[in-house]
Design a protein around this motif. Structure first.
Motif, PDB file in Angstrom:
ATOM      1  N   PRO A  98       0.783  -1.237   0.000  1.00  0.00           N
ATOM      2  CA  PRO A  98       0.000   0.000   0.000  1.00  0.00           C
ATOM      3  C   PRO A  98       0.820   1.296   0.000  1.00  0.00           C
ATOM      4  O   PRO A  98       0.470   2.248  -0.696  1.00  0.00           O
ATOM      5  N   ALA A  99       1.892   1.353   0.757  1.00  0.00           N
ATOM      6  CA  ALA A  99       2.687   2.587   0.815  1.00  0.00           C
ATOM      7  C   ALA A  99       3.284   2.912  -0.555  1.00  0.00           C
ATOM      8  O   ALA A  99       3.264   4.067  -1.004  1.00  0.00           O
ATOM      9  N   LYS A 100       3.789   1.887  -1.245  1.00  0.00           N
ATOM     10  CA  LYS A 100       4.359   2.110  -2.578  1.00  0.00           C
ATOM     11  C   LYS A 100       3.267   2.443  -3.585  1.00  0.00           C
ATOM     12  O   LYS A 100       3.459   3.294  -4.450  1.00  0.00           O
ATOM     13  N   GLN A 101       2.120   1.757  -3.472  1.00  0.00           N
ATOM     14  CA  GLN A 101       0.988   2.063  -4.355  1.00  0.00           C
ATOM     15  C   GLN A 101       0.634   3.540  -4.276  1.00  0.00           C
ATOM     16  O   GLN A 101       0.457   4.198  -5.299  1.00  0.00           O
ATOM     17  N   GLU A 102       0.524   4.039  -3.072  1.00  0.00           N
ATOM     18  CA  GLU A 102       0.174   5.443  -2.861  1.00  0.00           C
ATOM     19  C   GLU A 102       1.223   6.373  -3.472  1.00  0.00           C
ATOM     20  O   GLU A 102       0.885   7.369  -4.107  1.00  0.00           O
ATOM     21  N   LEU A 103       2.486   6.030  -3.325  1.00  0.00           N
ATOM     22  CA  LEU A 103       3.562   6.841  -3.904  1.00  0.00           C
ATOM     23  C   LEU A 103       3.447   6.890  -5.424  1.00  0.00           C
ATOM     24  O   LEU A 103       3.491   7.960  -6.025  1.00  0.00           O
ATOM     25  N   TRP A 104       3.283   5.720  -6.056  1.00  0.00           N
ATOM     26  CA  TRP A 104       3.192   5.676  -7.520  1.00  0.00           C
ATOM     27  C   TRP A 104       1.973   6.448  -8.017  1.00  0.00           C
ATOM     28  O   TRP A 104       2.034   7.121  -9.044  1.00  0.00           O
ATOM     29  N   ILE A 105       0.870   6.354  -7.294  1.00  0.00           N
ATOM     30  CA  ILE A 105      -0.348   7.070  -7.684  1.00  0.00           C
ATOM     31  C   ILE A 105      -0.131   8.580  -7.571  1.00  0.00           C
ATOM     32  O   ILE A 105      -0.530   9.340  -8.453  1.00  0.00           O
ATOM     33  N   ARG A 106       0.529   9.011  -6.497  1.00  0.00           N
ATOM     34  CA  ARG A 106       0.796  10.446  -6.333  1.00  0.00           C
ATOM     35  C   ARG A 106       1.732  10.963  -7.422  1.00  0.00           C
ATOM     36  O   ARG A 106       1.533  12.065  -7.944  1.00  0.00           O
ATOM     37  N   ILE A 107       2.733  10.174  -7.779  1.00  0.00           N
ATOM     38  CA  ILE A 107       3.645  10.566  -8.856  1.00  0.00           C
ATOM     39  C   ILE A 107       2.883  10.658 -10.171  1.00  0.00           C
ATOM     40  O   ILE A 107       3.001  11.636 -10.911  1.00  0.00           O
ATOM     41  N   ARG A 108       2.087   9.637 -10.473  1.00  0.00           N
ATOM     42  CA  ARG A 108       1.288   9.644 -11.704  1.00  0.00           C
ATOM     43  C   ARG A 108       0.382  10.867 -11.775  1.00  0.00           C
ATOM     44  O   ARG A 108       0.318  11.563 -12.783  1.00  0.00           O
ATOM     45  N   ASP A 109      -0.310  11.153 -10.673  1.00  0.00           N
ATOM     46  CA  ASP A 109      -1.234  12.274 -10.647  1.00  0.00           C
ATOM     47  C   ASP A 109      -0.514  13.613 -10.813  1.00  0.00           C
ATOM     48  O   ASP A 109      -1.025  14.516 -11.471  1.00  0.00           O
ATOM     49  N   ALA A 110       0.678  13.733 -10.232  1.00  0.00           N
ATOM     50  CA  ALA A 110       1.451  14.973 -10.365  1.00  0.00           C
ATOM     51  C   ALA A 110       1.898  15.175 -11.815  1.00  0.00           C
ATOM     52  O   ALA A 110       1.809  16.282 -12.361  1.00  0.00           O
ATOM     53  N   VAL A 111       2.354  14.114 -12.457  1.00  0.00           N
ATOM     54  CA  VAL A 111       2.787  14.202 -13.858  1.00  0.00           C
ATOM     55  C   VAL A 111       1.588  14.546 -14.742  1.00  0.00           C
ATOM     56  O   VAL A 111       1.669  15.418 -15.613  1.00  0.00           O
ATOM     57  N   LYS A 112       0.458  13.870 -14.514  1.00  0.00           N
ATOM     58  CA  LYS A 112      -0.751  14.163 -15.289  1.00  0.00           C
ATOM     59  C   LYS A 112      -1.163  15.627 -15.133  1.00  0.00           C
ATOM     60  O   LYS A 112      -1.542  16.283 -16.109  1.00  0.00           O
ATOM     61  N   GLU A 113      -1.104  16.131 -13.913  1.00  0.00           N
ATOM     62  CA  GLU A 113      -1.482  17.524 -13.642  1.00  0.00           C
ATOM     63  C   GLU A 113      -0.634  18.493 -14.463  1.00  0.00           C
ATOM     64  O   GLU A 113      -1.151  19.410 -15.094  1.00  0.00           O
ATOM     65  N   VAL A 114       0.669  18.284 -14.489  1.00  0.00           N
ATOM     66  CA  VAL A 114       1.557  19.168 -15.255  1.00  0.00           C
ATOM     67  C   VAL A 114       1.252  19.051 -16.745  1.00  0.00           C
ATOM     68  O   VAL A 114       1.091  20.064 -17.435  1.00  0.00           O
ATOM     69  N   LEU A 115       1.172  17.835 -17.262  1.00  0.00           N
ATOM     70  CA  LEU A 115       0.934  17.637 -18.689  1.00  0.00           C
ATOM     71  C   LEU A 115      -0.438  18.155 -19.127  1.00  0.00           C
ATOM     72  O   LEU A 115      -0.573  18.715 -20.218  1.00  0.00           O
ATOM     73  N   ASP A 116      -1.444  17.970 -18.280  1.00  0.00           N
ATOM     74  CA  ASP A 116      -2.805  18.345 -18.658  1.00  0.00           C
ATOM     75  C   ASP A 116      -3.120  19.825 -18.440  1.00  0.00           C
ATOM     76  O   ASP A 116      -4.171  20.302 -18.865  1.00  0.00           O
ATOM     77  N   THR A 117      -2.241  20.556 -17.771  1.00  0.00           N
ATOM     78  CA  THR A 117      -2.462  21.995 -17.582  1.00  0.00           C
ATOM     79  C   THR A 117      -1.472  22.826 -18.398  1.00  0.00           C
ATOM     80  O   THR A 117      -1.507  24.045 -18.331  1.00  0.00           O
ATOM     81  N   THR A 118      -0.618  22.176 -19.164  1.00  0.00           N
ATOM     82  CA  THR A 118       0.330  22.880 -20.025  1.00  0.00           C
ATOM     83  C   THR A 118      -0.171  22.770 -21.461  1.00  0.00           C
ATOM     84  O   THR A 118      -0.243  21.676 -22.013  1.00  0.00           O
TER      85      THR A 118
END
Length: 139
Positions: A98-118
């Motif tokens: 679970p701890a790693k799952q949460e990390l990967w999800i947060r990384i994915r969401d951060a990358v998506k946020e940058v790509l989808d707002t640029t």
């Protein structure tokens, strides 16, 4: 997540088309020459962008490519997903603890946020609007 040359060169094509927006079609030969890239490779990349209705091809002696939408309507995320596939930092995260799952999800969401707002407009006008380094502080 690593962006391959497909994604990087695809962004280059789209940024050049955005810079040229409203001035008629632009040839891949011109884009390749201006950016020191392989025209043949750019031809392979523009096909999926055309199929996804992000660019239109114009035939004829003065033909080339134009954006199918306005530069402020196309995001970096649109382009990267078409050329690279889904944005995922790690495959098979459901098998992780679970701890790693949460990390990967947060990384994915951060990358998506940058790509989808640029947008392409942001990328094609970068530096023209007197933008300064966002991390530079003056006292």
């Amino acid at each position: 997540m690593k962006i391959s040359t497909k994604g990087r060169y695809g962004l280059t094509i789209m940024i050049e088309l955005a810079k040229n927006n409203g001035n008629g079609p632009m040839s891949l030969k011109t884009i390749a020459k201006e950016n020191d890239l392989s025209e043949h490779y750019l031809e392979q990349l523009v096909a999926p962008l055309r199929n996804a209705s992000l660019v239109k091809s114009i035939r004829g002696a003065y033909g080339g490519y134009i954006l199918a939408k306005e530069p402020n309507e196309i995001t970096a995320g649109d382009i990267i997903r078409i050329l690279e596939g889904p944005i995922t930092p790690v495959e098979g995260i459901e098998d992780e603890e679970p701890a790693k799952q949460e990390l990967w999800i947060r990384i994915r969401d951060a990358v998506k946020e940058v790509l989808d707002t640029t947008t392409l407009e942001d990328l094609s006008t970068y530096g023209e609007k007197g933008m300064q380094d966002p991390y530079m502080f003056y006292i």
